[in-house]
Design a protein around this motif. Structure first.
Motif, short mmCIF file in Angstrom:
data_model
loop_
_atom_site.label_atom_id
_atom_site.label_comp_id
_atom_site.label_asym_id
_atom_site.label_seq_id
_atom_site.Cartn_x
_atom_site.Cartn_y
_atom_site.Cartn_z
N VAL A 166 0.84 -1.20 0.00
CA VAL A 166 0.00 0.00 0.00
C VAL A 166 0.88 1.25 0.00
O VAL A 166 0.63 2.20 -0.76
CB VAL A 166 -0.94 0.02 1.23
CG1 VAL A 166 -1.67 1.35 1.32
CG2 VAL A 166 -1.95 -1.13 1.14
N GLU A 167 1.90 1.26 0.85
CA GLU A 167 2.80 2.42 0.92
C GLU A 167 3.49 2.65 -0.42
O GLU A 167 3.66 3.80 -0.86
CB GLU A 167 3.83 2.21 2.02
CG GLU A 167 3.24 2.27 3.43
CD GLU A 167 4.23 1.81 4.48
OE1 GLU A 167 5.38 1.49 4.11
OE2 GLU A 167 3.86 1.77 5.66
N THR A 168 3.90 1.56 -1.07
CA THR A 168 4.54 1.67 -2.39
C THR A 168 3.58 2.26 -3.40
O THR A 168 3.93 3.16 -4.17
CB THR A 168 5.01 0.29 -2.87
OG1 THR A 168 6.00 -0.22 -1.97
CG2 THR A 168 5.62 0.38 -4.28
N ALA A 169 2.35 1.76 -3.39
CA ALA A 169 1.34 2.26 -4.33
C ALA A 169 1.03 3.74 -4.09
O ALA A 169 0.94 4.53 -5.03
CB ALA A 169 0.06 1.43 -4.22
N VAL A 170 0.89 4.12 -2.83
CA VAL A 170 0.62 5.52 -2.49
C VAL A 170 1.76 6.41 -2.96
O VAL A 170 1.56 7.44 -3.60
CB VAL A 170 0.40 5.69 -0.97
CG1 VAL A 170 0.40 7.17 -0.60
CG2 VAL A 170 -0.91 5.05 -0.54
N SER A 171 2.98 6.02 -2.63
CA SER A 171 4.16 6.82 -2.96
C SER A 171 4.31 7.00 -4.47
O SER A 171 4.54 8.12 -4.96
CB SER A 171 5.41 6.17 -2.38
OG SER A 171 6.56 6.88 -2.74
N GLU A 172 4.16 5.90 -5.23
CA GLU A 172 4.37 5.98 -6.67
C GLU A 172 3.25 6.73 -7.37
O GLU A 172 3.50 7.55 -8.27
CB GLU A 172 4.52 4.57 -7.25
CG GLU A 172 5.78 3.85 -6.79
CD GLU A 172 6.03 2.55 -7.52
OE1 GLU A 172 5.35 2.30 -8.54
OE2 GLU A 172 6.89 1.78 -7.08
N THR A 187 -5.80 -5.01 -4.61
CA THR A 187 -6.13 -4.77 -3.20
C THR A 187 -5.32 -3.61 -2.60
O THR A 187 -5.91 -2.68 -2.03
CB THR A 187 -5.93 -6.05 -2.37
OG1 THR A 187 -6.78 -7.08 -2.89
CG2 THR A 187 -6.30 -5.80 -0.91
N PRO A 188 -3.99 -3.61 -2.70
CA PRO A 188 -3.26 -2.46 -2.15
C PRO A 188 -3.52 -1.17 -2.93
O PRO A 188 -3.51 -0.08 -2.35
CB PRO A 188 -1.78 -2.88 -2.26
CG PRO A 188 -1.76 -3.92 -3.31
CD PRO A 188 -3.06 -4.65 -3.18
N VAL A 189 -3.76 -1.31 -4.24
CA VAL A 189 -4.05 -0.13 -5.06
C VAL A 189 -5.37 0.51 -4.63
O VAL A 189 -5.50 1.73 -4.59
CB VAL A 189 -4.08 -0.50 -6.56
CG1 VAL A 189 -4.65 0.64 -7.39
CG2 VAL A 189 -2.67 -0.84 -7.03
N ARG A 190 -6.35 -0.32 -4.28
CA ARG A 190 -7.65 0.19 -3.81
C ARG A 190 -7.44 1.06 -2.57
O ARG A 190 -8.00 2.17 -2.46
CB ARG A 190 -8.59 -0.97 -3.49
CG ARG A 190 -9.99 -0.52 -3.04
CD ARG A 190 -10.87 -1.71 -2.68
NE ARG A 190 -10.94 -2.65 -3.78
CZ ARG A 190 -10.54 -3.93 -3.72
NH1 ARG A 190 -10.03 -4.40 -2.58
NH2 ARG A 190 -10.63 -4.71 -4.75
N ALA A 191 -6.63 0.57 -1.63
CA ALA A 191 -6.36 1.33 -0.41
C ALA A 191 -5.57 2.60 -0.72
O ALA A 191 -5.80 3.66 -0.12
CB ALA A 191 -5.59 0.46 0.59
N ALA A 192 -4.65 2.51 -1.67
CA ALA A 192 -3.84 3.67 -2.03
C ALA A 192 -4.69 4.77 -2.66
O ALA A 192 -4.53 5.96 -2.35
CB ALA A 192 -2.72 3.25 -3.00
N LEU A 193 -5.60 4.40 -3.54
CA LEU A 193 -6.48 5.38 -4.18
C LEU A 193 -7.36 6.08 -3.15
O LEU A 193 -7.58 7.29 -3.22
CB LEU A 193 -7.33 4.70 -5.26
CG LEU A 193 -6.57 4.20 -6.49
CD1 LEU A 193 -7.51 3.40 -7.39
CD2 LEU A 193 -5.94 5.34 -7.26
N ALA A 194 -7.85 5.30 -2.18
CA ALA A 194 -8.68 5.89 -1.13
C ALA A 194 -7.87 6.88 -0.29
O ALA A 194 -8.37 7.94 0.10
CB ALA A 194 -9.25 4.79 -0.23
#
Length: 244
Positions: A5-11, A41-48
């Motif tokens: 999730v952190e990776t997805a948010v950061s990128e 799944t982690p991308v969903r959390a990152a978008l939110a």
């Protein structure tokens, strides 16, 4: 999962702020997952999370849209940052800095002093200034003994040019950038002198002026060149007021 999730948010955050994702495109879980090479799944959390940060707007049905900012938005965010950092500087002046804080701030000032003593600025100096500027501001916030200041600043930390260290080079404007760096360095010295002297009022007033000035100083020192760069990134809306 937390790391993904952190990776997805950061990128995704970096792509948005740097204008690498078209503002007109719909960003979905599947498109973002494909782009990042991650599961949905982690991308969903990152978008939110990026929606909570204000960088994305939820669309009806599926997906998000990148939120474009007006120059007025940037000015309002700068106003909030100025109020919070002014509070931090005033509190630190009243409390008195620790030895660790003194070492960090004086290291930051030494870094920028080494830049302003030069006759010209290069990309390397701009990068050093970014690092030193961020060190100066984050040290004061972390040392002010009020976690709510830091939490408040995190909400606006990713808005273009508002956060400390968000110094953007404009090609062909080296002289203007040097002037901007020199003014920033001078203000850091004045703020730090006030903090060391225990002058909370002066520290607060100077930090409010300094931290609230990114958009205003960009207009003053760089003008249309900076405005065009913001427009080209897609983050700032066309039609918002340009340099005046």
């Amino acid at each position: 999962m937390g790391t993904a999730v952190e990776t997805a948010v950061s990128e995704l955050r970096a792509m948005i702020v740097n204008g690498e994702l078209p503002v007109s495109d719909r960003v979905t879980e599947s498109s973002a997952a494909s782009l990042l090479g991650l599961s949905r799944t982690p991308v969903r959390a990152a978008l939110a999370q990026l929606e909570t940060e204000g960088l994305l707007v939820k669309l009806e049905g599926r997906g998000y849209k990148i939120r474009p900012f007006s120059l007025e938005d940037l000015e309002k965010a700068s106003e909030v940052r100025a109020a919070l950092e002014a509070l931090a500087a005033g509190r630190l002046a009243s409390l008195g800095p620790s030895q660790e804080t003194v070492a960090a701030i004086e290291s930051s000032i030494a870094m920028t002093e080494g830049i302003v003593s030069r006759s010209a600025v290069t990309r390397r100096e701009v990068a050093i200034y970014q690092e030193a500027n961020e060190l100066f501001h984050t040290t004061i916030v972390d040392a002010c003994d009020n976690d709510f200041v830091r939490l408040g600043l995190e909400k606006i930390a990713n808005i273009p040019i508002v956060a400390p260290g968000a110094f953007t080079e404009v090609e062909g404007m080296a002289q203007a950038e040097m002037l901007r760096i020199t003014v920033g360095h001078t203000q850091h010295v004045i703020i730090w002198d006030a903090i060391r002297a225990g002058d909370a009022v002066r520290a607060e007033h100077m930090m409010r002026e300094h931290a609230g000035a990114p958009v205003r100083y960009a207009r003053l020192f760089i003008g249309e060149g900076y405005y065009k760069k913001l427009l080209s990134s897609g983050i700032v809306e066309r039609g918002s007021a340009g340099p005046g």
